[in-house]
Design a protein around this motif. Structure first.
Motif, PDB file in Angstrom:
ATOM      1  N   PRO A   1       0.813  -1.216   0.000  1.00 32.52           N
ATOM      2  CA  PRO A   1       0.000   0.000   0.000  1.00 32.52           C
ATOM      3  C   PRO A   1       0.851   1.272   0.000  1.00 32.52           C
ATOM      4  O   PRO A   1       1.994   1.260   0.489  1.00 32.52           O
ATOM      5  CB  PRO A   1      -0.799  -0.106   1.306  1.00 32.52           C
ATOM      6  CG  PRO A   1      -0.007  -1.028   2.172  1.00 32.52           C
ATOM      7  CD  PRO A   1       0.725  -1.963   1.258  1.00 32.52           C
ATOM      8  N   ALA A   2       0.283   2.335  -0.543  1.00 33.82           N
ATOM      9  CA  ALA A   2       0.953   3.639  -0.537  1.00 33.82           C
ATOM     10  C   ALA A   2      -0.095   4.724  -0.328  1.00 33.82           C
ATOM     11  O   ALA A   2      -1.295   4.490  -0.533  1.00 33.82           O
ATOM     12  CB  ALA A   2       1.677   3.857  -1.860  1.00 33.82           C
ATOM     13  N   ILE A   3       0.377   5.896   0.095  1.00 37.84           N
ATOM     14  CA  ILE A   3      -0.528   7.027   0.337  1.00 37.84           C
ATOM     15  C   ILE A   3      -0.074   8.193  -0.522  1.00 37.84           C
ATOM     16  O   ILE A   3       1.100   8.560  -0.514  1.00 37.84           O
ATOM     17  CB  ILE A   3      -0.518   7.415   1.839  1.00 37.84           C
ATOM     18  CG1 ILE A   3      -1.151   6.292   2.658  1.00 37.84           C
ATOM     19  CG2 ILE A   3      -1.244   8.743   2.065  1.00 37.84           C
ATOM     20  CD1 ILE A   3      -1.105   6.501   4.156  1.00 37.84           C
ATOM     21  N   ALA A   4      -1.033   8.781  -1.256  1.00 34.81           N
ATOM     22  CA  ALA A   4      -0.710   9.955  -2.077  1.00 34.81           C
ATOM     23  C   ALA A   4      -1.818  10.987  -1.934  1.00 34.81           C
ATOM     24  O   ALA A   4      -2.980  10.638  -1.668  1.00 34.81           O
ATOM     25  CB  ALA A   4      -0.549   9.556  -3.536  1.00 34.81           C
TER      26      ALA A   4
ATOM     27  N   ALA B   1       3.082   2.387   5.667  1.00 31.66           N
ATOM     28  CA  ALA B   1       1.956   3.042   4.986  1.00 31.66           C
ATOM     29  C   ALA B   1       0.638   2.725   5.706  1.00 31.66           C
ATOM     30  O   ALA B   1      -0.224   3.590   5.873  1.00 31.66           O
ATOM     31  CB  ALA B   1       1.897   2.607   3.526  1.00 31.66           C
ATOM     32  N   GLU B   2       0.518   1.488   6.161  1.00 33.69           N
ATOM     33  CA  GLU B   2      -0.706   1.079   6.863  1.00 33.69           C
ATOM     34  C   GLU B   2      -0.835   1.829   8.195  1.00 33.69           C
ATOM     35  O   GLU B   2      -1.916   2.298   8.556  1.00 33.69           O
ATOM     36  CB  GLU B   2      -0.575  -0.423   7.116  1.00 33.69           C
ATOM     37  CG  GLU B   2      -1.862  -1.169   7.125  1.00 33.69           C
ATOM     38  CD  GLU B   2      -1.573  -2.635   7.419  1.00 33.69           C
ATOM     39  OE1 GLU B   2      -0.765  -3.249   6.694  1.00 33.69           O
ATOM     40  OE2 GLU B   2      -2.143  -3.139   8.400  1.00 33.69           O
ATOM     41  N   GLN B   3       0.293   1.947   8.904  1.00 36.32           N
ATOM     42  CA  GLN B   3       0.260   2.674  10.189  1.00 36.32           C
ATOM     43  C   GLN B   3      -0.074   4.145   9.943  1.00 36.32           C
ATOM     44  O   GLN B   3      -0.839   4.758  10.678  1.00 36.32           O
ATOM     45  CB  GLN B   3       1.618   2.562  10.890  1.00 36.32           C
ATOM     46  CG  GLN B   3       1.879   1.167  11.432  1.00 36.32           C
ATOM     47  CD  GLN B   3       3.305   1.014  11.955  1.00 36.32           C
ATOM     48  OE1 GLN B   3       4.201   1.781  11.612  1.00 36.32           O
ATOM     49  NE2 GLN B   3       3.521  -0.001  12.768  1.00 36.32           N
ATOM     50  N   ALA B   4       0.510   4.697   8.882  1.00 35.89           N
ATOM     51  CA  ALA B   4       0.273   6.114   8.571  1.00 35.89           C
ATOM     52  C   ALA B   4      -1.204   6.333   8.251  1.00 35.89           C
ATOM     53  O   ALA B   4      -1.809   7.316   8.670  1.00 35.89           O
ATOM     54  CB  ALA B   4       1.145   6.540   7.395  1.00 35.89           C
ATOM     55  N   ARG B   5      -1.789   5.384   7.519  1.00 32.97           N
ATOM     56  CA  ARG B   5      -3.212   5.515   7.188  1.00 32.97           C
ATOM     57  C   ARG B   5      -4.051   5.616   8.458  1.00 32.97           C
ATOM     58  O   ARG B   5      -4.945   6.446   8.571  1.00 32.97           O
ATOM     59  CB  ARG B   5      -3.661   4.288   6.390  1.00 32.97           C
ATOM     60  CG  ARG B   5      -5.130   4.294   6.180  1.00 32.97           C
ATOM     61  CD  ARG B   5      -5.679   2.954   5.794  1.00 32.97           C
ATOM     62  NE  ARG B   5      -6.906   3.160   5.055  1.00 32.97           N
ATOM     63  CZ  ARG B   5      -7.519   2.241   4.374  1.00 32.97           C
ATOM     64  NH1 ARG B   5      -7.044   1.045   4.303  1.00 32.97           N
ATOM     65  NH2 ARG B   5      -8.636   2.495   3.745  1.00 32.97           N
ATOM     66  N   HIS B   6      -3.739   4.755   9.404  1.00 32.65           N
ATOM     67  CA  HIS B   6      -4.486   4.718  10.650  1.00 32.65           C
ATOM     68  C   HIS B   6      -4.400   6.088  11.357  1.00 32.65           C
ATOM     69  O   HIS B   6      -5.398   6.639  11.808  1.00 32.65           O
ATOM     70  CB  HIS B   6      -3.934   3.601  11.533  1.00 32.65           C
ATOM     71  CG  HIS B   6      -4.781   3.370  12.730  1.00 32.65           C
ATOM     72  ND1 HIS B   6      -5.939   2.645  12.679  1.00 32.65           N
ATOM     73  CD2 HIS B   6      -4.652   3.807  14.007  1.00 32.65           C
ATOM     74  CE1 HIS B   6      -6.491   2.632  13.860  1.00 32.65           C
ATOM     75  NE2 HIS B   6      -5.735   3.329  14.692  1.00 32.65           N
ATOM     76  N   ILE B   7      -3.182   6.626  11.411  1.00 34.21           N
ATOM     77  CA  ILE B   7      -2.982   7.907  12.103  1.00 34.21           C
ATOM     78  C   ILE B   7      -3.731   9.022  11.364  1.00 34.21           C
ATOM     79  O   ILE B   7      -4.423   9.831  11.970  1.00 34.21           O
ATOM     80  CB  ILE B   7      -1.479   8.223  12.208  1.00 34.21           C
ATOM     81  CG1 ILE B   7      -0.801   7.194  13.125  1.00 34.21           C
ATOM     82  CG2 ILE B   7      -1.248   9.634  12.747  1.00 34.21           C
ATOM     83  CD1 ILE B   7       0.701   7.263  13.102  1.00 34.21           C
ATOM     84  N   ILE B   8      -3.610   9.055  10.042  1.00 34.98           N
ATOM     85  CA  ILE B   8      -4.241  10.131   9.263  1.00 34.98           C
ATOM     86  C   ILE B   8      -5.768  10.043   9.382  1.00 34.98           C
ATOM     87  O   ILE B   8      -6.448  11.053   9.535  1.00 34.98           O
ATOM     88  CB  ILE B   8      -3.799  10.063   7.783  1.00 34.98           C
ATOM     89  CG1 ILE B   8      -2.300  10.388   7.661  1.00 34.98           C
ATOM     90  CG2 ILE B   8      -4.616  11.025   6.922  1.00 34.98           C
ATOM     91  CD1 ILE B   8      -1.691  10.115   6.289  1.00 34.98           C
ATOM     92  N   GLU B   9      -6.310   8.836   9.348  1.00 33.09           N
ATOM     93  CA  GLU B   9      -7.769   8.693   9.346  1.00 33.09           C
ATOM     94  C   GLU B   9      -8.392   8.880  10.722  1.00 33.09           C
ATOM     95  O   GLU B   9      -9.570   9.206  10.823  1.00 33.09           O
ATOM     96  CB  GLU B   9      -8.162   7.315   8.800  1.00 33.09           C
ATOM     97  CG  GLU B   9      -7.864   7.227   7.317  1.00 33.09           C
ATOM     98  CD  GLU B   9      -8.710   6.201   6.598  1.00 33.09           C
ATOM     99  OE1 GLU B   9      -8.871   5.092   7.133  1.00 33.09           O
ATOM    100  OE2 GLU B   9      -9.189   6.526   5.492  1.00 33.09           O
ATOM    101  N   HIS B  10      -7.600   8.670  11.760  1.00 36.15           N
ATOM    102  CA  HIS B  10      -8.184   8.773  13.103  1.00 36.15           C
ATOM    103  C   HIS B  10      -7.745  10.024  13.831  1.00 36.15           C
ATOM    104  O   HIS B  10      -7.992  10.160  15.019  1.00 36.15           O
ATOM    105  CB  HIS B  10      -7.884   7.502  13.909  1.00 36.15           C
ATOM    106  CG  HIS B  10      -8.580   6.321  13.322  1.00 36.15           C
ATOM    107  ND1 HIS B  10      -7.983   5.495  12.405  1.00 36.15           N
ATOM    108  CD2 HIS B  10      -9.860   5.864  13.448  1.00 36.15           C
ATOM    109  CE1 HIS B  10      -8.848   4.576  12.020  1.00 36.15           C
ATOM    110  NE2 HIS B  10      -9.995   4.777  12.634  1.00 36.15           N
TER     111      HIS B  10
END
Ligand code: PMV
Length: 314
Positions: A25-28, A219-228
């Motif tokens: 996964p990646a975040i953009a 990327a998965e950890q970052a998603r969690h932080i950004i979304e919550h």
């Protein structure tokens, strides 16, 4: 004939470049401070459809454009999709403030602007998914084996959590945050850097697969932080730093990137890393506040950044 125009924004990869090619996964996120614009307007006489790209010093009629010319390819593919023939006495002009070859998605943004402008011209709206699919086909000319992240984030114009060959997952940004995007001034061909990583992966598959997997976890950890909502912004910055360490170990950083990353960290940012393919292009840094951003911009410029963009995510 009335003049019709359409634009597309740039993009920055926050986490997961390169590993995303290997299905991690990646975040953009979209970067709206820079844009590509396509303008379709009349030409004086009965000349064939003409493409004009002043930044690329290019002016060519569609019938004369080489088969693999990226601008002509996206025009031809879009006309086929719209079931239209090239309009006569018409000119498509491109303007872009997105620096070329610096990881901000200039190629995908130019293609997206062209598709949108042609769809507007014929009054035949295309969905973001249709635009993205067309742009992806041209990305294969630039990149060889693109993951599809650039066309997805730009055509959908939304932050994305992206996994290759999977449906788009929109990223909800709970708490907006500020990024600085600093240009090393060096251009790198994504195709070459991606080719280098592929060669390294073929030589030492276990090592590179371990890098890709670790980046995927980040990327998965970052998603969690950004979304919550990230009460502890420092964690997101630390994840950026960890991602940069892995990219550096993979061999896609450069002395100029390292220098800007160092300058940003010394100026007190939460974290900094390269964004895009590497070997040049841009560095992104997560800042705490507008006051800090001003200081960090000064530090980045003093360290040699040729341009710094400040953008808010979310
Ligand atoms: O186009 P760039 O420089 O932002 O690079 C794209 C990111 C890569 O992961 C290196 C390649 C890809 O296709 O995803």
């Amino acid at each position: 004939m009335t003049t019709v125009q359409a634009s597309a924004c740039g993009k920055a990869i926050l986490f997961g470049e390169h590993a995303v090619v290997y299905k991690q996964p990646a975040i953009a996120v979209p970067v709206t401070e820079v844009t590509a614009t396509a303008i379709i307007g009349p030409l004086a006489d009965d000349t064939p459809f003409t493409l004009v790209a002043p930044d690329l010093q290019q002016q060519v009629t569609l019938p004369d454009a080489p088969a693999d010319d990226p601008l002509a390819v996206i025009v031809r593919k879009t006309l086929t999709q719209l079931q239209q023939s090239p309009p006569k006495a018409t000119c498509l002009t491109l303007q872009s403030t997105i620096p070329l070859g610096r990881g901000l998605g200039s190629g995908a943004a130019i293609s997206t602007a062209i598709v949108r402008a042609l769809a507007n011209f014929y009054n035949q709206p295309l969905s973001p998914a249709e635009v993205s699919a067309l742009v992806y086909e041209v990305e294969t000319l630039h990149h060889g084996t693109p993951s599809g992240i650039d066309n997805t984030v730009i055509a959908f114009d939304q932050p994305v959590y992206f996994i290759r060959e999977q449906p788009i997952q929109r990223l909800r940004v709970a708490t907006p945050f500020t990024l600085l995007i600093a240009d090393t001034g060096r251009t790198a061909a994504t195709r070459e850097v991606v080719g280098y990583v592929r060669a390294q992966w073929q030589q030492t598959p276990e090592l590179y697969e371990a890098y890709f997997a670790e980046i995927g976890v980040i990327a998965e950890q970052a998603r969690h932080i950004i979304e919550h909502g990230y009460k502890d912004e420092a964690i997101l910055g630390e994840l950026m730093n960890q991602n940069q360490t892995l990219l550096s170990q993979m061999g896609v950083s450069s002395p100029q990137i390292d220098h800007l990353v160092q300058a940003a960290r010394q100026a007190g940012v939460y974290g900094a890393k390269l964004s895009g393919a590497g070997w040049g292009g841009n560095v992104i840094a997560l800042v705490e506040s507008d006051d800090q951003a001003t200081q960090v911009i000064d530090a980045l410029q003093a360290a040699g950044a040729v341009a710094v963009i400040k953008t808010t995510v979310g």
